[in-house]
Design a protein around this motif. Structure first.
Motif, PDB file in Angstrom:
ATOM      1  N   GLN A   3       0.862  -1.257   0.056  1.00 30.42           N
ATOM      2  CA  GLN A   3      -0.017  -0.063  -0.028  1.00 30.42           C
ATOM      3  C   GLN A   3       0.842   1.284  -0.047  1.00 30.42           C
ATOM      4  O   GLN A   3       2.038   1.508   0.799  1.00 30.42           O
ATOM      5  N   LEU A   4       0.686   2.030  -0.968  1.00 27.67           N
ATOM      6  CA  LEU A   4       1.125   3.313  -1.019  1.00 27.67           C
ATOM      7  C   LEU A   4       0.046   4.689  -0.867  1.00 27.67           C
ATOM      8  O   LEU A   4      -0.826   4.774  -1.315  1.00 27.67           O
ATOM      9  N   VAL A   5       0.535   5.471   0.156  1.00 28.23           N
ATOM     10  CA  VAL A   5      -0.292   6.363   0.482  1.00 28.23           C
ATOM     11  C   VAL A   5       0.137   7.844   0.403  1.00 28.23           C
ATOM     12  O   VAL A   5       1.237   8.235   1.141  1.00 28.23           O
ATOM     13  N   GLU A   6      -0.219   8.594  -0.458  1.00 32.16           N
ATOM     14  CA  GLU A   6       0.466   9.898  -0.838  1.00 32.16           C
ATOM     15  C   GLU A   6      -0.483  11.056  -0.071  1.00 32.16           C
ATOM     16  O   GLU A   6      -1.488  10.848   0.390  1.00 32.16           O
ATOM     17  N   SER A   7       0.502  12.111   0.271  1.00 32.50           N
ATOM     18  CA  SER A   7      -0.001  13.356   1.018  1.00 32.50           C
ATOM     19  C   SER A   7       0.597  14.454   0.693  1.00 32.50           C
ATOM     20  O   SER A   7       2.010  14.260   0.108  1.00 32.50           O
ATOM     21  N   GLY A   8       0.221  15.770   1.024  1.00 32.07           N
ATOM     22  CA  GLY A   8       0.891  16.831   0.825  1.00 32.07           C
ATOM     23  C   GLY A   8       0.741  17.720  -0.336  1.00 32.07           C
ATOM     24  O   GLY A   8       0.949  18.676  -0.417  1.00 32.07           O
ATOM     25  N   GLY A   9      -0.475  17.382  -1.051  1.00 34.17           N
ATOM     26  CA  GLY A   9      -0.943  18.028  -2.230  1.00 34.17           C
ATOM     27  C   GLY A   9      -1.632  19.085  -1.812  1.00 34.17           C
ATOM     28  O   GLY A   9      -2.105  19.618  -0.549  1.00 34.17           O
ATOM     29  N   GLY A  10      -2.061  20.154  -2.589  1.00 36.31           N
ATOM     30  CA  GLY A  10      -2.766  21.130  -2.372  1.00 36.31           C
ATOM     31  C   GLY A  10      -2.719  22.280  -3.330  1.00 36.31           C
ATOM     32  O   GLY A  10      -2.427  22.188  -4.457  1.00 36.31           O
ATOM     33  N   SER A  11      -3.216  23.482  -3.002  1.00 36.43           N
ATOM     34  CA  SER A  11      -3.322  24.693  -3.807  1.00 36.43           C
ATOM     35  C   SER A  11      -2.121  25.612  -3.494  1.00 36.43           C
ATOM     36  O   SER A  11      -1.915  26.046  -2.419  1.00 36.43           O
ATOM     37  N   VAL A  12      -1.590  26.132  -4.452  1.00 36.38           N
ATOM     38  CA  VAL A  12      -0.371  26.989  -4.176  1.00 36.38           C
ATOM     39  C   VAL A  12      -0.321  27.998  -5.312  1.00 36.38           C
ATOM     40  O   VAL A  12      -0.624  27.599  -6.562  1.00 36.38           O
ATOM     41  N   GLN A  13       0.309  29.137  -5.010  1.00 39.22           N
ATOM     42  CA  GLN A  13       0.447  30.434  -6.313  1.00 39.22           C
ATOM     43  C   GLN A  13       1.761  29.964  -7.094  1.00 39.22           C
ATOM     44  O   GLN A  13       2.638  29.163  -6.557  1.00 39.22           O
ATOM     45  N   ARG A  19       5.623  19.968  -0.579  1.00 37.52           N
ATOM     46  CA  ARG A  19       6.481  18.857  -0.218  1.00 37.52           C
ATOM     47  C   ARG A  19       5.458  17.692  -0.412  1.00 37.52           C
ATOM     48  O   ARG A  19       4.538  17.578   0.523  1.00 37.52           O
ATOM     49  N   LEU A  20       5.482  16.879  -1.182  1.00 40.81           N
ATOM     50  CA  LEU A  20       4.719  15.431  -1.246  1.00 40.81           C
ATOM     51  C   LEU A  20       5.383  14.507  -0.512  1.00 40.81           C
ATOM     52  O   LEU A  20       6.616  14.339  -0.585  1.00 40.81           O
ATOM     53  N   SER A  21       4.535  13.629   0.243  1.00 40.25           N
ATOM     54  CA  SER A  21       5.030  12.336   1.001  1.00 40.25           C
ATOM     55  C   SER A  21       4.071  11.152   0.363  1.00 40.25           C
ATOM     56  O   SER A  21       3.187  11.174   0.042  1.00 40.25           O
ATOM     57  N   CYS A  22       4.882  10.023   0.606  1.00 36.15           N
ATOM     58  CA  CYS A  22       4.225   8.978   0.204  1.00 36.15           C
ATOM     59  C   CYS A  22       4.898   7.802   1.229  1.00 36.15           C
ATOM     60  O   CYS A  22       6.123   7.593   1.283  1.00 36.15           O
ATOM     61  N   VAL A  23       3.914   7.292   2.051  1.00 34.08           N
ATOM     62  CA  VAL A  23       4.357   6.229   2.930  1.00 34.08           C
ATOM     63  C   VAL A  23       3.956   4.927   2.548  1.00 34.08           C
ATOM     64  O   VAL A  23       2.715   4.542   2.108  1.00 34.08           O
ATOM     65  N   ALA A  24       4.907   3.985   2.595  1.00 30.35           N
ATOM     66  CA  ALA A  24       4.531   2.649   2.130  1.00 30.35           C
ATOM     67  C   ALA A  24       4.265   1.461   3.210  1.00 30.35           C
ATOM     68  O   ALA A  24       4.912   1.892   4.573  1.00 30.35           O
ATOM     69  N   SER A  25       3.495   0.720   2.929  1.00 35.32           N
ATOM     70  CA  SER A  25       3.401  -0.410   3.974  1.00 35.32           C
ATOM     71  C   SER A  25       4.507  -1.369   3.931  1.00 35.32           C
ATOM     72  O   SER A  25       4.830  -1.759   2.917  1.00 35.32           O
ATOM     73  N   GLY A  26       5.120  -1.655   5.030  1.00 33.87           N
ATOM     74  CA  GLY A  26       6.214  -2.486   4.974  1.00 33.87           C
ATOM     75  C   GLY A  26       7.529  -2.139   4.620  1.00 33.87           C
ATOM     76  O   GLY A  26       7.549  -0.964   4.259  1.00 33.87           O
ATOM     77  N   ASP A  27       8.579  -2.914   4.839  1.00 31.44           N
ATOM     78  CA  ASP A  27      10.096  -2.448   4.756  1.00 31.44           C
ATOM     79  C   ASP A  27      10.315  -2.491   3.097  1.00 31.44           C
ATOM     80  O   ASP A  27      10.789  -3.423   2.760  1.00 31.44           O
ATOM     81  N   ILE A  28       9.704  -1.494   2.237  1.00 30.21           N
ATOM     82  CA  ILE A  28      10.091  -1.807   1.052  1.00 30.21           C
ATOM     83  C   ILE A  28      10.806  -0.428   0.241  1.00 30.21           C
ATOM     84  O   ILE A  28      11.178  -0.730  -0.969  1.00 30.21           O
ATOM     85  N   ALA A  77       9.355   6.033   3.560  1.00 30.29           N
ATOM     86  CA  ALA A  77       8.902   7.266   3.306  1.00 30.29           C
ATOM     87  C   ALA A  77       9.334   7.752   1.977  1.00 30.29           C
ATOM     88  O   ALA A  77      10.635   7.778   1.798  1.00 30.29           O
ATOM     89  N   LEU A  78       8.758   8.017   0.849  1.00 32.76           N
ATOM     90  CA  LEU A  78       9.316   8.794  -0.325  1.00 32.76           C
ATOM     91  C   LEU A  78       8.794  10.163  -0.453  1.00 32.76           C
ATOM     92  O   LEU A  78       7.765  10.370   0.059  1.00 32.76           O
ATOM     93  N   TYR A  79       9.585  11.198  -0.892  1.00 29.27           N
ATOM     94  CA  TYR A  79       9.354  12.639  -0.899  1.00 29.27           C
ATOM     95  C   TYR A  79       9.544  13.126  -2.235  1.00 29.27           C
ATOM     96  O   TYR A  79      10.396  12.827  -3.258  1.00 29.27           O
ATOM     97  N   LEU A  80       8.814  14.303  -2.491  1.00 31.46           N
ATOM     98  CA  LEU A  80       9.030  14.927  -3.724  1.00 31.46           C
ATOM     99  C   LEU A  80       8.823  16.405  -3.282  1.00 31.46           C
ATOM    100  O   LEU A  80       7.831  16.800  -2.791  1.00 31.46           O
ATOM    101  N   GLN A  81       9.990  17.008  -3.094  1.00 35.18           N
ATOM    102  CA  GLN A  81       9.975  18.750  -2.895  1.00 35.18           C
ATOM    103  C   GLN A  81       9.968  19.330  -4.353  1.00 35.18           C
ATOM    104  O   GLN A  81      10.821  19.366  -5.213  1.00 35.18           O
TER     105      GLN A  81
END
Length: 125
Positions: A3-13, A19-28, A77-81
């Motif tokens: 399972q991969l769950v993203e967060s951090g999206g939104g509206s910006v000028q 910064r987007l984050s993605c948390v994975a289930s398990g040690d992957i 966790a995976l990130y996208l700045q």
């Protein structure tokens, strides 16, 4: 079951950052190639950035110098700045997992990624 769950999206000028984050289930995160992709309606999903198990990154030309991919294996966790955002960056952003031995030429191609998150909307205006 991955399972991969993203967060951090939104509206910006324009010119702003997110910064987007993605948390994975398990040690992957540390064992596979992980990527960020984006899609707008009526367009094909496109690769934004990826990072392999050794930390080597691939970044699309359209975001090079503005977006940075990183990961924290201990947090699964995976990130996208994202900086200097433009209206054309508006899309749904997806986190995805691919094989650990993915060749460089395939690391931004959605076809080679097997597991996907639900996506998070980024709107730049």
């Amino acid at each position: 079951h991955v399972q991969l769950v993203e967060s951090g999206g939104g509206s910006v000028q324009v010119g702003g950052s997110l910064r987007l984050s993605c948390v994975a289930s398990g040690d992957i995160i540390g064992r596979y190639c992980m990527g960020w992709f984006r899609q707008i309606p009526d367009r094909e999903r496109e690769g934004v950035a990826s990072i392999d198990s050794d930390g080597r990154t691939s970044v699309a030309d359209s975001v090079k110098g503005r977006f940075t991919i990183s990961k924290d294996n201990a947090k699964n966790a995976l990130y996208l700045q994202m900086t200097s955002l433009k209206p054309e960056d508006t899309a749904i952003y997806y986190c995805a997992l691919g094989p650990g031995d993915l060749t460089v030429a395939r690391r931004l191609r959605p076809l080679y990624f097997s597991h996907w998150g639900q996506g998070t909307q980024v709107t730049v205006s």
